[in-house]
Design a protein around this motif. Structure first.
Motif: not given
Ligand code: GLP
Length: 254
Positions: A168-175, A180-183, A185-194
């Motif tokens: 239910q934490d992820l239902e209609n909520r931003s991961l 950030a709020e609960r854990c 965790i601050r994201l810094d960077y990502a690797m992404q492919s398309i």
């Protein structure tokens, strides 16, 4: 509303440019000029064939091309309509789906299809730095913009980082908000492919597209400030609704 004031357009039958292509460009131009408005019905094939003095087959070919590009949309049994412009998504920043939609004045949503505790497949385990028996949460969500399905996301998160996480934490909520709020965790960077891909019948049903429709497959691995991988995401974005933008800068020395 139907488009009924088509001017007597002509095409150059002696041109080396195929006739269907010329018609396609004319329709596209009318859409860009707002003469053919978003959501309005295109005149019937027969009428377009008469207007351009070509066969229905030629008109159909032009329409098929524009449907494939996501510029026109077919509604079964009703007709062909001018589609909404694609969402333009810049690829230079690490943003969340919620942030992307909010920026466009749209309401972001998430419908959880499944949420399970699993031992991920080897490649994902390695990516997330997990050991042989280490567990992760796997969550499949349909991402919605103003209620319309846009993407199907399979997110894998190490249980050790988010021990209390529930469906239910992820239902209609931003991961990302949750991380950030609960854990903390601050994201810094990502690797992404398309990569391009086609919708399976299962994916098509969830995304409200035809089976085999074009999709954009993305893999994202996001890292926190300590350079630990904190999420692995496989996303399938609708090819008819998305356009990805990348800024290219020329080095002064080139
Ligand atoms: C985008 C990315 C995903 C990321 C998600 C987070 O959709 N493709 O990799 O997990 O954003 O979005 P939100 O915070 O809205 O759940």
């Amino acid at each position: 509303m139907a488009i009924n004031h088509l001017k007597d357009e002509s095409i150059d039958k002696r041109s080396p440019v195929p006739m269907y292509y010329q018609i396609m460009r004319q329709i596209l131009d009318k859409i860009q000029r707002g003469e053919f408005a978003v959501d309005s019905a295109l005149p019937p094939e027969q009428e377009l064939a008469k207007t351009y003095k070509v066969s229905r087959m030629t008109v159909r070919q032009a329409i098929v091309e524009l449907v494939n590009e996501g510029i026109l949309k077919r509604r079964k049994g009703i007709g062909t309509f001018v589609a909404h412009p694609k969402i333009e998504q810049a690829l230079s920043r690490l943003t969340s789906f919620t942030e992307d939609m909010t920026l466009r004045g749209m309401k972001a949503g998430a419908r959880v299809i499944s949420f399970e505790e699993i031992v991920p497949e080897t490649s994902i385990r390695k990516t997330l730095g997990l050991g042989a028996g280490d567990k992760a949460f796997e969550c499949v969500r349909v991402r919605l913009a103003d209620g319309e399905p846009m993407a199907l996301e399979t997110t894998t998160l190490p249980v050790s980082l988010y021990p209390q996480l529930a469906r239910q934490d992820l239902e209609n909520r931003s991961l990302y908000d949750l991380l950030a709020e609960r854990c903390g965790i601050r994201l810094d960077y990502a690797m992404q492919s398309i990569e391009p891909t086609c919708a399976s019948s299962y994916e098509a049903a969830l995304l409200h597209v035809a089976s085999g429709a074009p999709l954009l497959l993305m893999h994202r691995i996001s890292y926190n400030q300590e350079t630990h991988a904190v999420e692995h995401v496989k996303s399938l974005y609708r090819g008819d609704r998305y356009k990805f933008m990348i800024e290219l800068r020329r080095k002064p020395s080139l």
